[in-house]
Scaffold this active site. Structure first.
Site, PDB file in Angstrom:
ATOM      1  N   HIS A 246       0.856  -1.198   0.000  1.00 26.97           N
ATOM      2  CA  HIS A 246       0.000   0.000   0.000  1.00 26.97           C
ATOM      3  C   HIS A 246       0.886   1.239   0.000  1.00 26.97           C
ATOM      4  O   HIS A 246       1.888   1.298   0.723  1.00 26.97           O
ATOM      5  CB  HIS A 246      -0.882  -0.014   1.246  1.00 26.97           C
ATOM      6  CG  HIS A 246      -2.071   0.888   1.166  1.00 26.97           C
ATOM      7  ND1 HIS A 246      -1.958   2.267   1.152  1.00 26.97           N
ATOM      8  CD2 HIS A 246      -3.401   0.615   1.101  1.00 26.97           C
ATOM      9  CE1 HIS A 246      -3.181   2.796   1.081  1.00 26.97           C
ATOM     10  NE2 HIS A 246      -4.064   1.815   1.047  1.00 26.97           N
ATOM     11  N   ARG A 269      -7.372  10.155   0.064  1.00 24.12           N
ATOM     12  CA  ARG A 269      -7.127  10.566  -1.319  1.00 24.12           C
ATOM     13  C   ARG A 269      -8.430  10.615  -2.104  1.00 24.12           C
ATOM     14  O   ARG A 269      -8.575  11.414  -3.034  1.00 24.12           O
ATOM     15  CB  ARG A 269      -6.136   9.610  -1.989  1.00 24.12           C
ATOM     16  CG  ARG A 269      -4.716   9.795  -1.483  1.00 24.12           C
ATOM     17  CD  ARG A 269      -3.759   8.788  -2.081  1.00 24.12           C
ATOM     18  NE  ARG A 269      -3.876   7.482  -1.461  1.00 24.12           N
ATOM     19  CZ  ARG A 269      -3.886   6.331  -2.121  1.00 24.12           C
ATOM     20  NH1 ARG A 269      -3.812   6.333  -3.435  1.00 24.12           N
ATOM     21  NH2 ARG A 269      -3.990   5.192  -1.479  1.00 24.12           N
TER      22      ARG A 269
END
Length: 579
Positions: A246, A269
């Site tokens: 990740h 995000r």
């Protein structure tokens, strides 16, 4: 006879509740002292296509669109039949959580790689924790009110799958309180992945040695137990080299080299956060797939990488920002000048980054390929900012399963009596998992494995009845399916306040106890000695040690229902805080 569920995370819990709905009895074995697993850490939400929430919001999503997004993310390396199960049953899974457990999943976000907003969460706590706790508390209540139907044994480490002469799995052996115990029944493995497998027989080191030194977001229980147990009796492991790194693990300024790191939710995000390198520049589409963003971080090599949220993004996901700031993993800046100073940049550099991005928002032509935007940025704004690093996060590889969650052997045949659900199963996500599909995989395949194991148990019982020539009425009534729409009756767990008559302590007294072998905290006016609870805490020891010797009330209430102390840690209450 019960169906044996190995693992107390969301996949195991979903399997257990489905088994109960189908009339089967459940024995749940968890090697930790506190159930929940990595599911409690999931921060972005759970995917679902065609859900009630999407329909109410006018989002034109469906299983076919979700299938296409998943297949593209998987790099065409996942199995279509398993993707169809995942995506085709996704809407029903989300609706089931809302209807059966009364969960708030009323907010929908678009994460990287998704062509529609389909990642569901509620207003408050981390969705993984909320979803998992709801199922966990319901099951534990049932273990108290109906122990003939539900048994839960914690700190029980399964060491062997038991087979009969035909090769069918007929039970398990496990260690509990220093003794080896054998239980009989079909088995559902829901033990999670191996992204913290730093053991001597590590699957991670065997299949991806180049990732061995990376930090991880996983709890230390994620050592590939289920994969190893099944492969030891002929189960087929697939895609074991496919490990997801990740891109956004949170770097703790006080412990930058810590092996275990908290994850920055992809939703940060999703609501418009930008990734900036040490020159203050963007270098990637922030909403691309996880493996792509990770690759661009490594390719760019301009560290530190910061995730920056402006005022509107921070407001959209306010709870996460407050949580991360409270843990010292994120900092709030009241102006662009303050942020530029923190980054060691001239204000004009950061202003230009924002101006260039605003031009992209207006033109919809991003040099990095971004297609979805959340508005323009102002330099005169507030910002929440954290330093990021790539982290081991999820293992797409695991046991080969069929669409009924049956574990497949090395000859391509199902192993009778053995099922798998959640991260322990491979072939669902291919080379890369979409954000929001981890919780979904747990719920969908937990329910599929529960259905399959209940049907298998009924078949085995019916065969035994026919062979024995009797007792049909007694056993069939025990296995009878509840009437449609009927939910299990649950009684609250026994116990009242454990602080009655306890000693009073000052905050200064509590402050004397802040070492790993002597940890006190204050929660809602109660003083807790949590020393012995440290290894059992599902969020890891660090989550408690951050508040050692302090009042942890605000952080605790952000994450938990106050009743969890009475339920899970009543013995730790030693007194009250003196006013």
């Amino acid at each position: 006879m019960s169906v044996i569920v190995v693992g107390g995370g969301l996949a195991g819990l979903s399997a257990a509740h489905t088994l109960l709905e189908r009339g089967a009895n459940v024995l749940l074995l968890d090697k930790q002292g506190f159930m929940g697993g990595n599911s409690t850490k999931a921060t972005s939400g759970i995917n679902g296509a065609g859900t009630q929430t999407q329909q109410e919001a006018g989002i034109p999503d469906n299983a076919k669109t979700f299938f296409d997004d998943t297949k593209k993310s998987a790099r065409d390396l996942a199995r279509d039949d398993l993707i169809r199960v995942l995506t085709g049953r996704s809407g029903d899974a989300v609706n089931w959580l809302q209807d059966k457990f009364g969960l708030d999943l009323s907010k929908v976000a678009r994460l990287g790689g998704h062509s529609q907003p389909r990642t569901h969460r509620g207003d408050a706590q981390f969705p993984g924790m909320v979803i998992t706790y709801a199922q966990m508390e319901r099951l534990e209540d049932l273990a108290v009110s109906n122990p003939d139907r539900v048994r839960i044994i914690k700190k029980a480490r399964v060491t062997k799958l038991v087979k009969d002469d035909s090769g069918a799995v007929t039970g398990v052996e496990y260690l509990h309180n220093g003794k080896t115990v054998t239980e009989h029944g079909p088995v559902i493995l829901a033990t999670g992945g191996y992204a913290a497998d730093f053991t001597e027989d590590s699957l991670l080191k065997k299949y991806r040695p180049e990732l061995w030194d990376l930090p991880t977001t996983n709890g230390d229980h994620c050592t590939g137990d289920g994969q190893k147990l099944a492969m030891a009796i002929g189960g087929h492991g697939i895609d074991l080299e496919k490990v997801q790194v990740h891109p956004t693990g949170l770097v703790d300024p006080n412990e930058p080299e810590a092996k275990v790191k908290f994850l920055a939710a992809e939703a940060l995000r999703g609501v418009g956060g930008l990734l900036l390198d040490n020159t203050g520049a963007r270098f990637v589409d922030e909403l691309q797939h996880r493996d792509y963003v990770t690759g661009k971080i490594w390719e760019n090599k301009k560290y530190p990488i910061r995730l920056v949220l402006n005022g509107s993004a921070s407001k959209e996901i306010e709870w996460h920002c407050k949580h991360y700031c409270g843990r010292g993993l994120m900092k709030r800046f009241e102006s662009g000048d303050a942020l530029a100073k923190e980054m060691g940049l001239q204000p004009s550099v950061l202003k230009k980054t924002f101006e260039d991005y605003n031009a992209v928002v207006r033109s919809k032509k991003d040099p990095f390929g971004k297609k979805f935007f959340s508005g323009e940025w102002k330099y005169d704004d507030v910002f929440n900012v954290a330093v990021m690093t790539p982290v081991l996060h999820y293992t797409m590889g695991g046991l080969e399963v069929d669409p009924e969650s049956r574990v497949i052997d090395t000859k391509g045949k199902p192993i009778s009596g053995l099922f798998a659900a959640g991260e322990v199963a491979g072939g669902v996500h291919g080379a890369n998992r979409l954000g929001g599909s981890s919780l979904l995989g747990c719920v969908v395949f937990g329910r599929v494995s529960g259905d399959s194991a209940a049907a298998y148990l009924l078949q085995q019982s019916s065969a035994a009845i026919a062979k024995a020539g009797g007792r049909l009425g007694a056993i069939s009534s025990q296995l009878g399916t509840p009437s449609a729409g009927k939910k299990e009756e649950a009684k609250p767990a026994a116990g009242g306040s454990s602080s009655s008559g306890k000693k009073e302590y000052t905050l200064a007294d509590v402050g004397q106890h802040k070492k790993k072998d002597d940890v006190w905290v204050v929660v809602n006016g109660e003083v807790l000695d949590v020393t012995n609870f440290l290894p059992d805490h599902p969020g890891g020891e660090k989550a408690i040690m951050l508040y050692a010797g302090r009042d942890a009330t605000e952080e605790f209430n952000m994450l938990h229902d106050p009743k969890v102390i009475q339920r899970y840690a009543a013995d730790s209450v030693i007194g009250t805080l003196k006013k």
